[in-house]
Design a protein around this motif. Sequence first.
Motif, mmCIF file in Angstrom:
data_model
loop_
_atom_site.group_PDB
_atom_site.id
_atom_site.type_symbol
_atom_site.label_atom_id
_atom_site.label_comp_id
_atom_site.label_asym_id
_atom_site.label_seq_id
_atom_site.Cartn_x
_atom_site.Cartn_y
_atom_site.Cartn_z
ATOM 1 N N VAL A 191 0.870 -1.180 0.000
ATOM 2 C CA VAL A 191 0.000 0.000 0.000
ATOM 3 C C VAL A 191 0.902 1.223 0.000
ATOM 4 C CG1 VAL A 191 -1.780 1.286 1.237
ATOM 5 C CG2 VAL A 191 -1.838 -1.221 1.217
ATOM 6 N N ILE A 192 0.837 2.006 -1.064
ATOM 7 C CA ILE A 192 1.801 3.104 -1.231
ATOM 8 C C ILE A 192 1.159 4.489 -1.138
ATOM 9 C CG2 ILE A 192 3.370 1.708 -2.618
ATOM 10 C CD1 ILE A 192 2.196 2.950 -5.114
ATOM 11 N N GLY A 193 -0.162 4.558 -0.922
ATOM 12 C CA GLY A 193 -0.758 5.876 -0.805
ATOM 13 C C GLY A 193 -2.257 5.831 -0.688
ATOM 14 N N ARG A 194 -2.846 7.037 -0.621
ATOM 15 C CA ARG A 194 -4.293 7.180 -0.538
ATOM 16 C C ARG A 194 -4.817 7.851 -1.799
ATOM 17 N NH1 ARG A 194 -5.133 9.818 5.360
ATOM 18 N NH2 ARG A 194 -3.504 11.195 4.553
ATOM 19 N N ARG A 195 -6.143 8.094 -1.807
ATOM 20 C CA ARG A 195 -6.771 8.610 -3.031
ATOM 21 C C ARG A 195 -6.160 9.928 -3.477
ATOM 22 N NH1 ARG A 195 -13.264 9.138 -4.215
ATOM 23 N NH2 ARG A 195 -13.119 10.343 -6.145
ATOM 24 N N GLU A 196 -5.855 10.801 -2.512
ATOM 25 C CA GLU A 196 -5.288 12.101 -2.898
ATOM 26 C C GLU A 196 -3.892 11.976 -3.508
ATOM 27 O OE1 GLU A 196 -5.131 11.992 1.735
ATOM 28 O OE2 GLU A 196 -6.472 11.327 0.117
ATOM 29 N N ASP A 197 -3.267 10.800 -3.340
ATOM 30 C CA ASP A 197 -1.935 10.585 -3.911
ATOM 31 C C ASP A 197 -1.987 9.959 -5.305
ATOM 32 O OD1 ASP A 197 -0.931 11.360 -1.369
ATOM 33 O OD2 ASP A 197 -1.200 9.311 -0.639
ATOM 34 N N LEU A 198 -3.183 9.638 -5.775
ATOM 35 C CA LEU A 198 -3.320 8.861 -7.004
ATOM 36 C C LEU A 198 -2.606 9.486 -8.188
ATOM 37 C CD1 LEU A 198 -6.870 7.267 -7.459
ATOM 38 C CD2 LEU A 198 -4.687 6.324 -8.171
ATOM 39 N N ALA A 199 -2.859 10.744 -8.438
ATOM 40 C CA ALA A 199 -2.292 11.398 -9.625
ATOM 41 C C ALA A 199 -0.771 11.366 -9.591
ATOM 42 C CB ALA A 199 -2.807 12.824 -9.734
ATOM 43 N N GLU A 200 -0.199 11.717 -8.433
ATOM 44 C CA GLU A 200 1.255 11.740 -8.319
ATOM 45 C C GLU A 200 1.854 10.340 -8.438
ATOM 46 O OE1 GLU A 200 5.140 12.558 -7.930
ATOM 47 O OE2 GLU A 200 3.502 13.965 -8.344
ATOM 48 N N LEU A 201 1.228 9.345 -7.802
ATOM 49 C CA LEU A 201 1.731 7.976 -7.891
ATOM 50 C C LEU A 201 1.623 7.430 -9.303
ATOM 51 C CD1 LEU A 201 0.242 6.540 -4.580
ATOM 52 C CD2 LEU A 201 2.657 6.947 -5.073
ATOM 53 N N ALA A 202 0.546 7.778 -9.990
ATOM 54 C CA ALA A 202 0.399 7.327 -11.375
ATOM 55 C C ALA A 202 1.503 7.888 -12.251
ATOM 56 C CB ALA A 202 -0.975 7.748 -11.904
ATOM 57 N N ARG A 203 1.844 9.154 -12.064
ATOM 58 C CA ARG A 203 2.940 9.744 -12.852
ATOM 59 C C ARG A 203 4.277 9.100 -12.491
ATOM 60 N NH1 ARG A 203 -0.130 14.517 -12.184
ATOM 61 N NH2 ARG A 203 0.944 15.000 -10.229
ATOM 62 N N ARG A 204 4.497 8.890 -11.205
ATOM 63 C CA ARG A 204 5.778 8.357 -10.747
ATOM 64 C C ARG A 204 6.011 6.940 -11.280
ATOM 65 N NH1 ARG A 204 6.260 7.957 -4.470
ATOM 66 N NH2 ARG A 204 5.715 10.166 -4.750
ATOM 67 N N HIS A 205 4.951 6.130 -11.294
ATOM 68 C CA HIS A 205 5.085 4.734 -11.718
ATOM 69 C C HIS A 205 4.649 4.511 -13.167
ATOM 70 C CE1 HIS A 205 6.049 3.206 -7.685
ATOM 71 N NE2 HIS A 205 5.163 4.073 -7.226
ATOM 72 N N ARG A 206 4.386 5.606 -13.879
ATOM 73 C CA ARG A 206 3.974 5.539 -15.286
ATOM 74 C C ARG A 206 2.756 4.648 -15.479
ATOM 75 N NH1 ARG A 206 9.827 5.294 -18.460
ATOM 76 N NH2 ARG A 206 10.642 7.247 -17.562
ATOM 77 N N VAL A 207 1.792 4.814 -14.609
ATOM 78 C CA VAL A 207 0.559 4.034 -14.634
ATOM 79 C C VAL A 207 -0.493 4.771 -15.454
ATOM 80 C CG1 VAL A 207 -1.391 3.310 -13.193
ATOM 81 C CG2 VAL A 207 0.954 2.810 -12.471
ATOM 82 N N THR A 208 -1.203 4.024 -16.304
ATOM 83 C CA THR A 208 -2.311 4.598 -17.076
ATOM 84 C C THR A 208 -3.654 3.949 -16.723
ATOM 85 O OG1 THR A 208 -1.902 3.026 -18.878
ATOM 86 C CG2 THR A 208 -0.825 5.189 -19.027
ATOM 87 N N THR A 209 -3.623 2.884 -15.890
ATOM 88 C CA THR A 209 -4.841 2.152 -15.546
ATOM 89 C C THR A 209 -4.923 1.947 -14.036
ATOM 90 O OG1 THR A 209 -4.878 0.976 -17.659
ATOM 91 C CG2 THR A 209 -6.127 0.001 -15.851
#
Length: 586
Positions: A191-209
Amino acid sequence: MSAATVRSQRLMLIALDATAWFVGAVAVVGARYDFGLAAAQWEGVLIYAAAAAGLQVLLGLFTFLYRGVARIASFIEVGVLALVVLVVGVAVGVAAQWWPAGVPLGVAVLAPVAAGVCMAGGRFVARALTAVGLRRRKHLAGEPVLIYGAGNAGRQIGRLVLSDLDSPYSVRGFIDDDPFKRHLNLGSGRVIGRREDLAELARRHRVTTVILAIARADAAFIRALGDELESQGLRLLVLPPFHVIRQGRMTLSHLHEFDPADLLGRTQVTTDVGAIAGYLTGKVVLVTGAGGSIGSELARQIHRFRPKELVLLDRDESGLHGTQLSIYGQALLDSRDMVLCDIRDADALARVFADHRPEVVFHAAALKHLPLLEQYPDEGWKTNVLGTLNVLECADAYGVERVVNISTDKAADPTSVLGRTKRTAEELTAWFAQTGQRRWVSVRFGNVLGSRGSVLHTFTAQIEAGGPVTIVDPEVTRYFMTIPEACQLVIQAGALGVGGEAMVLDMGEPVRIVDMARQLIRKSGRDVEIVYTGLRPGEKLHEVLFSAGDGVRPTSHPLVSRVPVNPVAPAAVTGERVVQLVPRSA
């Protein structure tokens, strides 16, 4: 995995277990006796280890320990392994005390423990290395995803991604709003974060889904999350219905993009199969309107309960063709259970009842398009009222045990021709049920997603044509259900209904039509305009499920309620008339 790879893995396990007995025996000698044994005792220890290794292999083959029945290092395999080691240790240890060379008692007692630890440890190391290698390959090859939800559903999704060699995904981590789950390791990721972290975590891990793994998330939450992710260029995948997850039948193929069916925001209807089978199995069942969306799905579900005969009646030959093909895999339309008949034709309908003598009738034949019936009210009256009366009179004349009349939520406080005609059909059904003391009921439900002429088909066609998508009002709402659950409810009503009532499904919160349209437009990837056309005559802004003053009562099904319906005699609707019916005794 190739056969050669499987064989090599099994041989490696055999070699590991055999070697473990030598390692365990020698380790005990070193720890317990500081390797200070006489040559004769060393000979006895080596004979002991060889005998134990041989018996281990034999028992392992006999108990399928080396046949790949259980996953390596699983609880089942370790349990079988412990039992085999115990049996081998006791058998060889006791026998060793009678050997001329002799085996120290400490070796006979402690060597099985040391050998078992070696075997289990080797398995856990192998499983861990395999998981690390698999995760590394998936990390490089799979599409990076974040899983929202670190509960049971999230764990299940993570395990599926990790264990499926063909999985297209690679889990980069879990998102969960519970602060106590932060940094929790779920095996397939942390578990690496909460909902408010989603955008930043997606960019950091290059996630699109993002995979939403909250089994009972409501429609409002899913819709808000979908809008949020879409604004950030992220795709949202959601889980299948809850009963699929609960029964452990979920696969990665069940994951799907958020679609209009997910707007329902409630648990799908579940069916009491035992109660249903009791009144369908071995009975002659007639379905009117069997070529339509509801009638055809009803027929498919009823067929599973092995009725004595399933009679499918419709005036649409093409619809009957499609229904027969979907049930039997062929559509020759040459069997007597395929009946071409219009329910408006009382005499023809009477001949059908006389020929087949149905014991259960599901009445799905109807005209249902509200604006068209406002233009042609006589047509709605002829089919929805007089046609239903024909069905009821025939069912009465031939002693049908159960009739389930399919109605609509528009029959509650009706304002349209459709609503008024279906309400009258409910009242006629209630009159026949009352006079005959029979379990004849009506089933009232809202709009059905995917049925012919539904907004889903309309919007899809408009989007494919480039628009605009037309909606009567930005605030208009409707109740929705899927075709399978609508038909489950109809069938269930036959088991629950006492007689003359209207059975009503708890369909959750009504859905804003504009939300459904916007979701379909987003899914299409097109820029399509929405145009508001205004309410049509007889149309409500918000539908209701119950009329004012209805005495709503529960049933044994948590999602089904019953409301009384005032009975109306046929003479009050049409005046006295004579229908040519064959007497029941004929």
